[in-house]
Design a protein around this motif. Structure first.
Motif, PDB file in Angstrom:
ATOM      1  N   ASP A 153       0.837  -1.210   0.000  1.00  0.00           N
ATOM      2  CA  ASP A 153       0.000   0.000   0.000  1.00  0.00           C
ATOM      3  C   ASP A 153       0.866   1.252   0.000  1.00  0.00           C
ATOM      4  O   ASP A 153       0.635   2.183  -0.771  1.00  0.00           O
ATOM      5  CB  ASP A 153      -0.922   0.011   1.236  1.00  0.00           C
TER       6      ASP A 153
ATOM      7  N   ILE B  81       2.649   1.736  -3.360  1.00  0.00           N
ATOM      8  CA  ILE B  81       1.738   2.178  -4.428  1.00  0.00           C
ATOM      9  C   ILE B  81       1.419   3.668  -4.251  1.00  0.00           C
ATOM     10  O   ILE B  81       1.353   4.421  -5.228  1.00  0.00           O
ATOM     11  CB  ILE B  81       0.462   1.290  -4.462  1.00  0.00           C
TER      12      ILE B  81
ATOM     13  N   THR C  21      -1.274   2.807  -9.617  1.00  0.00           N
ATOM     14  CA  THR C  21      -0.781   1.604 -10.289  1.00  0.00           C
ATOM     15  C   THR C  21      -0.735   1.742 -11.813  1.00  0.00           C
ATOM     16  O   THR C  21      -0.019   0.978 -12.470  1.00  0.00           O
ATOM     17  CB  THR C  21      -1.692   0.399  -9.954  1.00  0.00           C
TER      18      THR C  21
ATOM     19  N   ASN D 163       2.286   1.243 -14.212  1.00  0.00           N
ATOM     20  CA  ASN D 163       3.466   0.927 -13.404  1.00  0.00           C
ATOM     21  C   ASN D 163       3.593  -0.583 -13.158  1.00  0.00           C
ATOM     22  O   ASN D 163       2.661  -1.335 -13.441  1.00  0.00           O
ATOM     23  CB  ASN D 163       3.383   1.644 -12.055  1.00  0.00           C
TER      24      ASN D 163
ATOM     25  N   PHE E 285       0.757  -7.768  -4.740  1.00  0.00           N
ATOM     26  CA  PHE E 285       0.859  -6.660  -5.708  1.00  0.00           C
ATOM     27  C   PHE E 285      -0.168  -6.826  -6.821  1.00  0.00           C
ATOM     28  O   PHE E 285      -0.860  -5.883  -7.191  1.00  0.00           O
ATOM     29  CB  PHE E 285       2.265  -6.564  -6.297  1.00  0.00           C
TER      30      PHE E 285
ATOM     31  N   LYS F 207      -3.602  -5.870  -5.877  1.00  0.00           N
ATOM     32  CA  LYS F 207      -3.783  -4.430  -5.696  1.00  0.00           C
ATOM     33  C   LYS F 207      -3.708  -3.678  -7.020  1.00  0.00           C
ATOM     34  O   LYS F 207      -3.750  -2.452  -7.054  1.00  0.00           O
ATOM     35  CB  LYS F 207      -2.743  -3.885  -4.707  1.00  0.00           C
TER      36      LYS F 207
ATOM     37  N   LEU G  44      -1.089  -3.661  -9.160  1.00  0.00           N
ATOM     38  CA  LEU G  44       0.268  -3.333  -9.609  1.00  0.00           C
ATOM     39  C   LEU G  44       0.900  -4.628 -10.120  1.00  0.00           C
ATOM     40  O   LEU G  44       1.247  -5.516  -9.330  1.00  0.00           O
ATOM     41  CB  LEU G  44       1.102  -2.767  -8.451  1.00  0.00           C
TER      42      LEU G  44
END
Ligand code: AMP
Ligand code: GLY
Length: 459
Positions: free
Chosen positions: A70, A73, A79, A82, A100, A103, A105
């Protein structure tokens, strides 16, 4: 009239690099060379990434991966566009890629399930046998008496391997039964490696020279269906694990690397592809893995062809420091191709020549050593050799670089021949000094990675 660009330009692409070693410095450096990358955030990074162009360190504990993800990010500003490259095996085995990815990413690194190929030697051996990957014969034991009985009944030398992650301390190549029995007792009874040693793999000893083949992997349920699932090998590399010249002395995390490995023929590479890489890919597909990242094939080149000793689910250290500078392609673009499933059509091109990367360590390593020694770097010498220094165990403090670890840095340089690469790399190290600095003088010399001695005597 407003000009329309012919391909989308990704602006503000940022990358996260998880880890703090020499491998992560090399990864961050390779990413920073990409014109598309605006910033590389290194968690936690080291004294090398602290001063690398476009790079910024984010000092954060990794014990709570959810919280770390978190925070990272937030630092990336979100995100979109990236991605994160996860360097070491521990966060991968703990599910960093899963976190990741969930989330939003994209992670360059396999999910927890696939990372067990490194985190459990038993899982790796089962996989190799199930899919017909060329490897050493082995048996797994969870009970000490059965393991000791197998040692007593063994015909030749044995390799005793703790099942779990043991930071390089879980493998004993035993030249005689007593050494093997001692290792079994230390791992299983005395709990020397904790949980990691409760299960053991006893493996047939293989004789030969070792090489490391790092590779990019893009296997997902979608690429499996579309036929785009692939594993693309990089140029072969060689680590030198023993502390002293001539492959003598104790094992270390790696005293230096050369890439490509001089003298590896096409026939060996073809056999590796057919007998190791292709069955591995077929296995990944059959298991329906989500494996987007890197894989490291640790190979023994035996008289019966290459055999797989181990999978690592990440890039090797220090091999990465020798392999990445040979890239003649965009590393960030390749990372995107891995996560997006387009790796199969990505163009790889390698520079013609060699990189030698000897490692400088703190005096006393791999035993006790002193820390916080000021490192002096003569940049003129480094530049004159056309080299690059990758920091492994050093931190930036009030503008000075101070040692923090056993393996401190790698002095790397390019040469058209292995010998020219070696000479240039040692000129780089010649421009560096710190109290207690020690390095091997024979990294990349033919035969320098083959040990002539074995605990318990030569078989
Ligand atoms: P591993 O973690 O399985 O790669 O083992 C660490 C090191 O132990 C390897 O790099 C080899 O030098 C050695 N080793 C592992 N397995 C064997 C084997 N079956 N025969 C000979 N040496 C081995
Ligand atoms: N050089 C071996 C490793 O990265 O584990």
């Amino acid at each position: 009239m407003k000009e329309t660009p012919c391909f989308p330009i990704i602006e503000n692409m940022k990358a996260l690099v998880v880890g703090s070693g020499g491998r992560e410095h090399a990864i961050a450096w390779a990413l920073s060379n990409s014109p598309e990358i605006e910033e590389v955030i290194c968690v936690p990074g080291n004294g090398g990434t602290a001063v690398e162009k476009k790079c910024r360190n984010l000092d954060m504990p990794l014990d709570n991966l959810e919280a770390a993800a978190d925070a990272a990010i937030r630092e990336l500003g979100g995100t979109a566009g990236n991605f994160a490259v996860i360097g070491p095996e521990n966060p991968l085995a703990e599910g960093a890629a899963d976190i990741f990815n969930a989330k939003g990413l994209p992670a360059v690194g396999p999910v927890k399930e696939a990372a067990q190929l490194e985190a459990s030697k038993d899982t790796a051996k089962r996989f190799m046998k199930k899919y017909g990957v060329a490897c050493a014969a082995s048996e797994t034991y969870t009970d000490m008496d059965s393991a000791l009985k197998a040692v007593r009944e063994s015909a030749g030398p044995l390799v005793v391997k703790a099942d779990g992650l043991a930071a390089g301390k879980g493998v004993v190549v035993a030249g005689d039964r007593k050494t093997a029995e001692d290792a079994v007792r230390r791992f299983m009874d005395e709990g020397e490696l904790g949980e990691a040693g409760k299960k053991l793999v006893l493996e047939e000893y293989l004789e030969g020279e070792e090489i490391s083949i790092l590779a990019a992997v893009s296997v997902t349920p979608r690429t499996i269906k579309s036929g785009e699932a692939c594993i693309v090998p990089f140029v072969p590399a060689r680590d030198h694990k023993r502390l002293l010249d001539g492959a003598e002395g104790p094992n270390t995390g790696g005293m230096g690397a050369i890439a490509p490995v001089p003298g590896i023929g096409v026939e060996t590479l073809n056999r590796f592809t057919k007998e190791i890489l292709e069955p591995t890919l077929e296995g990944f597909k059959a298991e329906n893995f989500d494996y987007r990242g890197f894989i490291f094939f640790g190979l023994m080149l035996t008289k019966n062809g290459p055999k797989l000793l181990e999978y690592n689910v990440r890039l090797g250290d220090p091999e990465t420091q020798a392999v990445l500078p040979l890239m003649d392609f965009d590393f960030a673009g390749m990372c995107k191709a891995i996560t997006e499933g387009t790796l199969k059509s990505f163009s790889f091109k390698w520079k013609e020549g060699f990189i030698c990367a000897p490692v400088a360590v703190s005096g006393g390593y791999p035993g006790e050593y002193k820390k916080h020694k000021l490192i002096s770097v003569d940049n003129t010498a480094v530049e004159a050799a056309g080299g690059k220094v990758f920091i492994a165990g050093a931190a930036l403090e009030n503008g000075g670089l101070y040692t923090t670890g056993g393996r401190v840095l790698a002095g790397t340089a390019f040469g058209e021949t292995p010998e020219k690469a070696r000479q240039a790399a040692y000129k780089v190290l010649g421009g560096i000094s710190f109290d207690g600095m020690f390095f091997r003088k024979d990294i990349g010399v033919p035969g320098a990675a083959v040990s002539k001695t074995m605990k318990g005597g030569k078989p």
